[in-house]
Enzyme design. Structure first.
Site, PDB file in Angstrom:
ATOM      1  N   GLY A  14       0.823  -1.209   0.000  1.00  0.00           N
ATOM      2  CA  GLY A  14       0.000   0.000   0.000  1.00  0.00           C
ATOM      3  C   GLY A  14       0.856   1.257   0.000  1.00  0.00           C
ATOM      4  O   GLY A  14       0.517   2.254  -0.650  1.00  0.00           O
TER       5      GLY A  14
ATOM      6  N   GLN B 249       0.260   7.871   4.591  1.00  0.00           N
ATOM      7  CA  GLN B 249       0.366   7.577   3.160  1.00  0.00           C
ATOM      8  C   GLN B 249      -0.318   8.652   2.336  1.00  0.00           C
ATOM      9  O   GLN B 249       0.203   9.089   1.308  1.00  0.00           O
ATOM     10  CB  GLN B 249      -0.223   6.201   2.858  1.00  0.00           C
ATOM     11  CG  GLN B 249       0.615   5.084   3.478  1.00  0.00           C
ATOM     12  CD  GLN B 249       0.066   3.708   3.213  1.00  0.00           C
ATOM     13  OE1 GLN B 249      -1.023   3.549   2.676  1.00  0.00           O
ATOM     14  NE2 GLN B 249       0.807   2.688   3.618  1.00  0.00           N
TER      15      GLN B 249
ATOM     16  N   ASP C 122       0.307  -0.056  13.142  1.00  0.00           N
ATOM     17  CA  ASP C 122       0.641  -1.395  12.630  1.00  0.00           C
ATOM     18  C   ASP C 122       0.891  -2.407  13.753  1.00  0.00           C
ATOM     19  O   ASP C 122       1.082  -3.593  13.476  1.00  0.00           O
ATOM     20  CB  ASP C 122       1.895  -1.316  11.750  1.00  0.00           C
ATOM     21  CG  ASP C 122       1.628  -0.562  10.447  1.00  0.00           C
ATOM     22  OD1 ASP C 122       0.460  -0.534  10.000  1.00  0.00           O
ATOM     23  OD2 ASP C 122       2.586  -0.006   9.883  1.00  0.00           O
TER      24      ASP C 122
ATOM     25  N   ARG D 296       1.701  -9.169   9.108  1.00  0.00           N
ATOM     26  CA  ARG D 296       1.664  -8.933  10.559  1.00  0.00           C
ATOM     27  C   ARG D 296       0.719  -9.897  11.279  1.00  0.00           C
ATOM     28  O   ARG D 296       0.881 -10.170  12.458  1.00  0.00           O
ATOM     29  CB  ARG D 296       1.306  -7.480  10.847  1.00  0.00           C
ATOM     30  CG  ARG D 296       2.319  -6.507  10.248  1.00  0.00           C
ATOM     31  CD  ARG D 296       2.237  -5.129  10.873  1.00  0.00           C
ATOM     32  NE  ARG D 296       2.707  -4.100   9.961  1.00  0.00           N
ATOM     33  CZ  ARG D 296       3.991  -3.845   9.683  1.00  0.00           C
ATOM     34  NH1 ARG D 296       4.937  -4.562  10.255  1.00  0.00           N
ATOM     35  NH2 ARG D 296       4.322  -2.895   8.840  1.00  0.00           N
TER      36      ARG D 296
HETATM   37  C1  S3P Z   1       2.823   3.821   6.313  1.00  0.00           C
HETATM   38  C2  S3P Z   1       1.712   4.375   6.887  1.00  0.00           C
HETATM   39  C3  S3P Z   1       0.672   3.598   7.569  1.00  0.00           C
HETATM   40  C4  S3P Z   1       1.115   2.182   7.885  1.00  0.00           C
HETATM   41  C5  S3P Z   1       1.869   1.544   6.764  1.00  0.00           C
HETATM   42  C6  S3P Z   1       3.082   2.371   6.369  1.00  0.00           C
HETATM   43  C7  S3P Z   1       3.806   4.697   5.643  1.00  0.00           C
HETATM   44  O1  S3P Z   1      -0.455   3.540   6.726  1.00  0.00           O
HETATM   45  O2  S3P Z   1       0.015   1.383   8.241  1.00  0.00           O
HETATM   46  O3  S3P Z   1       2.300   0.237   7.140  1.00  0.00           O
HETATM   47  O4  S3P Z   1       4.951   4.261   5.376  1.00  0.00           O
HETATM   48  O5  S3P Z   1       3.466   5.863   5.382  1.00  0.00           O
HETATM   49  P1  S3P Z   1      -1.564   4.725   6.720  1.00  0.00           P
HETATM   50  O6  S3P Z   1      -0.855   5.955   6.405  1.00  0.00           O
HETATM   51  O7  S3P Z   1      -2.529   4.322   5.659  1.00  0.00           O
HETATM   52  O8  S3P Z   1      -2.159   4.678   8.090  1.00  0.00           O
END
Ligand code: S3P
Length: 466
Positions: free
Chosen positions: A118, A196, A347, A423
């Site tokens: 993601g 993100q 996480d 996880r």
């Molecule tokens: C991440 C942000 C988190 C996290 C993901 C990594 C990142 O997601 O859960 O494992 O590197 O910016 P969200 O921003 O969707 O919460």
């Protein structure tokens, strides 16, 4: 991407966990190090980069868009360092990256394969949005269910044109993103606490004339901000009257190449740390763990539960606070987990739930609706799995209520479906260490996305995988 044939395993602890290990590099920082290096002019060097599949997907995408990325193995080129397990892990490798310059991304020839990641998808969508190129993003079955509307919305306001899979809930992969240059700078208030989404907009802002602003009501991990500044972007953070963070980036920046040392991932350290708290007689040191305050809340919560956790040798590595974590077996007590710090341990809830299942009394964890849209629906999948191994769990819309055993082992004796979620797999590997009958994880393959070497490192501490 990981092998398609499933790799089942069960983990047990014949005795206390003992010893000292170092976990692989931070996943969030590794993605950002590759992306920003690929946009700088000149050669950046990155050490300690995570070589998990998610990060390799980012590297492949940046190569496909013109960056020159070389992984120099410590075994072959990097100055004749000692041979051994760390080389097999790739932790000693040096990555040399020649960037294309901000605005210089090239049209990729094929689809960008994002695998399970993601972070790669959302951040790269941001980068592509403000370049006059078109990219198709594809992913595995887990990623293809995850909502991309949260980035499609702001990137569309900036002028990008996105076609997601018709009928997919929340804007899903495969999707095609047509970027635009010049894009339109926006002020965007985040509707969900998401690093993100924040990072996607800031990265789009890098090649957008003027100032792009993200307003963040709840603080999320700030690696993008730290690293953008480190590379020389003009980025300011202010506090609004209502406590929100206002992050402004001036676009059309010129990034200067950097030497980055990636610290160990606290989200990976969480698994051996909780294992050491739960297995009687354990004492474990996890060296070189990143403890950025926007990431490290799990360790505070475990301490609130009575966990014996020390941060030894605190120092700074690559602009991030780092320490060696010393964890000893502890009798944990159930708590109400704080809602203010959900984003700083988002996480880590799956493994915290395992700790709660062994604690004395009740743990109530709420405010976790975001867990339902991670690599799996982590509320439902953890509730189902914990129940299957004999824990007492009530599922809420936004969290779990768990009544712990008070330190007694769980009954165990079930096979857990990891559902392409690294996880979940690692959480039940740890649960197996404190269960009477075997806990089998149906597929440990997805662990390679974030924590290559997990089984071997747990083995070094005394856990046995069969
Ligand atoms: C991440 C942000 C988190 C996290 C993901 C990594 C990142 O997601 O859960 O494992 O590197 O910016 P969200 O921003 O969707 O919460």
């Amino acid at each position: 991407m990981h092998a398609s044939s499933p790799r089942p395993a069960s983990f047990s602890a014949p005795g206390p966990l003992r010893g000292s290990i170092a976990v692989p590099g931070d996943k969030s920082i590794s993605h950002r190090a590759l992306m920003l290096s690929a946009l700088a002019i000149g050669e950046s060097r990155v050490e300690g980069l995570l070589t998990g599949e998610d990060v390799l997907a980012t590297a492949a995408a940046m190569r496909a868009m013109g960056a020159h990325i070389v992984r120099e193995s410590a075994a072959t080129g990097g100055g004749g360092r000692a041979m051994g397990a760390s080389i097999e892990r790739g932790d000693d490798d040096v990555w040399r990256i020649h960037g294309v310059g901000v605005g210089g991304l090239l049209q990729p020839e094929g689809a960008l394969e994002m695998g399970n990641s993601g972070t790669s998808t959302r951040l790269l969508m941001g980068l592509v949005a403000s370049h006059a190129i078109t990219a198709t993003f594809t992913g595995d079955a887990s990623l293809s269910k995850r909502p991309m509307n949260r980035v499609i919305e702001p990137l569309s306001l900036m002028g990008a044109d996105v076609t997601a899979t018709p009928g997919g809930k929340g804007g899903t992969l495969p999707l095609m993103l047509r970027g635009i240059s010049p894009a339109v700078p926006i002020d965007y208030r985040l509707p969900v606490a998401s690093a993100q989404v924040k990072s996607a907009v800031l990265l789009a802002g890098l090649n957008t004339p003027g100032i792009t602003r993200v307003i963040e009501p709840v603080a999320t991990r700030d690696h993008s901000e730290r690293m953008l500044r480190g590379f020389g972007a003009e980025l300011e953070v202010e506090q609004a009257a209502d406590g929100a963070r206002i992050i402004s980036i001036r676009g059309e920046a010129e990034l200067r190449p950097q030497h980055i040392v990636v610290p160990g991932d606290p989200s990976s350290a969480a698994f051996p740390a909780v294992a050491a708290l739960l297995v009687p007689g354990s004492a474990v040191t996890i060296a070189n763990v990143g403890l950025n305050p926007t990431r490290a809340a799990l360790f505070d919560v475990l301490r609130m539960m009575g966990g014996d956790i020390e941060f030894a040798n605190p120092r700074e590595v690559g602009g991030e606070p780092v320490a060696d974590i010393v964890v000893r077996h502890s009798t944990l007590k159930g708590i109400e987990t704080p809602v203010e710090t959900v984003a700083s341990m988002v996480d880590e809830y799956p493994i915290l739930f395992v700790a709660a299942a062994l604690a004395e009394g009740r743990t109530v964890a709420r405010g976790l609706e975001e867990l339902r849209v991670k690599e799996s629906d982590r509320i439902a999948v953890m509730a189902e799995g914990l129940r299957a191994i004999g824990a007492r769990v009530e599922e809420l819309e936004d969290g779990l209520i768990i009544d712990g055993t008070g330190g007694d082992p769980l009954p165990g004796g079930a096979t857990i479906a990891a559902r392409l979620d690294h996880r979940i797999a690692m959480s039940f590997a740890v649960a197996g260490l404190v269960s009477k009958a075997a806990v089998t994880i149906d597929d440990m393959g997805p662990v390679a996305t974030s924590f290559p070497g997990f089984t071997r490192l747990m083995g070094e501490l005394g856990a046995v995988a069969a």
